[in-house]
Design a protein around this motif. Structure first.
Motif, PDB file in Angstrom:
ATOM      1  N   SER B  47       0.840  -1.210   0.000  1.00  0.00           N
ATOM      2  CA  SER B  47       0.000   0.000   0.000  1.00  0.00           C
ATOM      3  C   SER B  47       0.868   1.251   0.000  1.00  0.00           C
ATOM      4  O   SER B  47       0.507   2.265  -0.601  1.00  0.00           O
ATOM      5  CB  SER B  47      -0.925   0.007   1.218  1.00  0.00           C
ATOM      6  N   GLN B  82      -7.968  -0.147  -0.620  1.00  0.00           N
ATOM      7  CA  GLN B  82      -8.358  -1.415  -0.031  1.00  0.00           C
ATOM      8  C   GLN B  82      -9.840  -1.424   0.375  1.00  0.00           C
ATOM      9  O   GLN B  82     -10.557  -2.374   0.149  1.00  0.00           O
ATOM     10  CB  GLN B  82      -7.491  -1.665   1.204  1.00  0.00           C
ATOM     11  N   ASP B 158      -5.645  -1.523  -4.836  1.00  0.00           N
ATOM     12  CA  ASP B 158      -5.118  -2.139  -3.625  1.00  0.00           C
ATOM     13  C   ASP B 158      -6.070  -3.240  -3.153  1.00  0.00           C
ATOM     14  O   ASP B 158      -7.136  -2.949  -2.618  1.00  0.00           O
ATOM     15  CB  ASP B 158      -4.959  -1.068  -2.532  1.00  0.00           C
ATOM     16  N   GLU B 159      -5.694  -4.452  -3.373  1.00  0.00           N
ATOM     17  CA  GLU B 159      -6.524  -5.614  -3.008  1.00  0.00           C
ATOM     18  C   GLU B 159      -7.995  -5.381  -3.333  1.00  0.00           C
ATOM     19  O   GLU B 159      -8.859  -5.426  -2.453  1.00  0.00           O
ATOM     20  CB  GLU B 159      -6.373  -5.928  -1.517  1.00  0.00           C
TER      21      GLU B 159
HETATM   22 MG   LIG Z   1      -2.163  -2.719   2.215  1.00  0.00          MG
END
Ligand SMILES: [Mg+2]
Ligand SMILES: Nc1ncnc2c1ncn2[C@@H]1O[C@H](COP(=O)(O)OP(=O)(O)OP(=O)(O)O)[C@@H](O)[C@H]1O
Lengths: 251, 249
Positions: B47, B82, B158-159
């Motif tokens: 991140s 995320q 991010d994910e």
């Molecule tokens: Mg992360």
């Protein structure tokens, strides 16, 4: 849907009124003192006095409270948002705020009376000062605890500082701001009563105290009813604001 | 042609007057219009890397070039966090409009572009809802729409699909591939899911534990093949990745 909501709300208000009046009635029967007349008598004198005697006092009191709330909001919200967003400024100002916050502002009334005169200004300044702290601290804490992810995601859209305030900090803190306004309203009403019992012949606080000292208890309770109604109306107004502005909270 | 070029990047966080490095000697390059996938143990600085690329963290040493420009000069990067980062106080439509509004686009332009992207992502009926009234998959679509409406050149994710159920996840992966084919974006995506890395990543970068650096790089010819899931080569690459990651934990 909307009409149904309204009917339900009115029903609740009606029930609350009935409970309040009934317990008042019982109390006054039990106490058997002229200092607590039965509600019917108080309501009658309220209806009789409202148009001529009460209205001017009520208007001036409403003006004092509403203007104070407005000024305190206009000053407290931006400052609170700024302090909540900027850690440095927050750390710098925190001791100052915490040292002055607990002092009961009412003790400054004599100073304000000397400096600002016995007119409206000294009263409005005092009420404003009291609510200002409440709004400032609540807004600051709400802004401070704002989830970083919202700030980052909007900053990644290349938002500038002003846009961050507008799209993130202000709307995110609005529920907290409205809560502090509701709390502030209660405080404002009690400070209002206090300032209106000193060096003035206007306002609902004066009316109540004046009736009391002349032992006109029915008049006194007419004044109390008027003050309660005024606060109630302001609460309804704040509730309506929240319904419109923060609909996302109640999903 | 390399679109994204990172050399000897070093990022550290200061905590209690101590510098703890999050990324160290990190180098990566990604060609124009390709999909890169970063995979690595939790807390290795993934991140952190995206926040540098999205110009949210300017406190770094080393070279970071996006199409030859620094992140600060490059306004064509979009980031999906995320947790999506959708604003709960704005409707779906307003969330998507926000980026265009900040750019100062005209009313008609905003309306036109928003309408188009809502339609493309199958969100047309939902524009008046709030994020809290959406499913996880729908929220992810909104986050993608909010980024794509700005017509970015580089999309950082991010994910993105980590909180979705298996089927929705695969659906979203396919949607992402379609969008990528339509727009020829360059995408850099973080994942913890090995299958996802192999399915999407033309280049797969494996990171070490904190402070993160790239320890292995795969070029993956199987990426983006809709029918490759479960094929021999797919499983082999997945196993090799898995073995590489296991050595780290
Ligand atoms: Mg992360
Ligand atoms: N704001 C911060 N202050 C101090 N340290 C931080 C901060 N943000 C991250 N770190 C540290 O930097 C390292 C990298 O964090 P980062 O969030 O980039 O990891 P990550 O690879 O994204 O992890 P995950 O896969 O769990 O999301 C971690 O060790 C973390 O503790």
């Amino acid at each position: 849907m909307h009409a149904k909501d309204l009917i339900q709300k009115s029903t609740y208000i009606l029930i609350a009124t009935i409970i309040l009046l009934a317990s008042w009635h019982i109390f006054s029967l039990l106490l058997r003192t002229p200092a607590l007349p039965v509600p019917l008598a108080a309501l009658q004198s309220f209806a009789r006095l409202l148009p001529d005697e009460l209205m001017p006092h009520l208007t001036i009191s409403f003006y004092r409270v509403a203007l104070s709330l407005l000024i305190a909001t206009v000053l407290g919200v931006p400052m609170g948002l700024y302090l909540g967003k900027n850690q440095k400024a927050d750390e710098f100002s925190a001791p100052l705020i915490y040292m002055t916050y607990p002092i009961p502002k009412v003790v400054f009334l004599p100073i304000f009376l000397i400096l600002l005169g016995i007119g409206n200004i000294s009263k409005i300044v005092l009420i404003t000062l009291v609510i200002f702290y409440l709004i400032l601290v609540t807004t600051r804490d709400a802004a401070r605890n704002l989830s970083k992810e919202y700030v980052l995601s909007v900053r990644s859209l290349r938002a500038g500082e002003l846009e961050l305030y507008r799209h993130v900090y202000f709307p995110a803190c609005l529920p907290a701001i409205l809560t502090s306004l509701r709390l502030g309203l209660g405080m404002a009403m009690s400070v209002l009563f206090l300032v209106e019992t000193y060096a003035t012949r206007e306002g609902i606080g004066f009316f109540i105290m004046n009736s009391w000292s002349s032992l006109a208890y029915d008049k006194m309770f007419a004044g109390i009813i008027a003050m309660g109604l005024m606060g109630f109306l302001l609460y309804l107004l704040l509730d309506a604001c929240e319904k419109v502005l923060c609909s996302w909270v109640h999903l | 042609m390399e679109y994204l070029l990172i050399e000897a990047l070093q990022v550290s966080y200061r905590q209690n007057n101590q510098h703890t490095p999050a990324l160290k000697d990190f180098s990566l390059s990604l060609p124009f219009g390709s999909i890169g996938v970063l995979i690595g143990p939790s807390g290795c600085g993934k991140s952190t890397l995206l926040s540098v690329l999205a110009d949210l963290n300017r406190n770094y040493q080393g070279t970071v070039l996006i199409n030859g420009r620094s992140p600060q000069e490059c306004a064509t990067t979009a980031l999906i966090l995320q947790e999506y980062g959708l604003l709960p106080w704005k409707t779906v439509g307003d969330n998507i409009r926000l980026g265009l509004q900040i750019r100062g686009c005209s009313k008609q332009e905003i309306a036109k572009k928003t309408e188009k992207i809502l339609h493309r992502l199958g969100l047309s009926g939902l524009s008046k809802r709030y994020p809290a009234q959406l499913s996880g998959g729908q929220r992810q679509r909104v986050a993608i729409a909010r980024s794509l409406v700005l017509e970015p050149e580089l999309l950082l994710m991010d994910e993105p699909f980590s909180s979705l159920d298996a089927l929705t996840r695969e659906e979203m992966q396919v949607l992402l591939l379609q969008l990528w084919q339509e727009t020829r974006l360059t995408i850099l995506l973080i994942t913890h899911n090995i299958e996802e890395a192999v399915f999407l990543g033309q280049k797969i970068f494996v990171m070490s534990a904190c402070p993160g650096t790239i320890i292995k790089e795969y070029t993956n010819p199987l990426a983006g093949g809709y029918s490759t899931r479960g094929k021999m080569g797919f499983l082999e690459l997945a196993n090799s990745l898995r073995a590489g990651l296991r050595g780290l934990n």
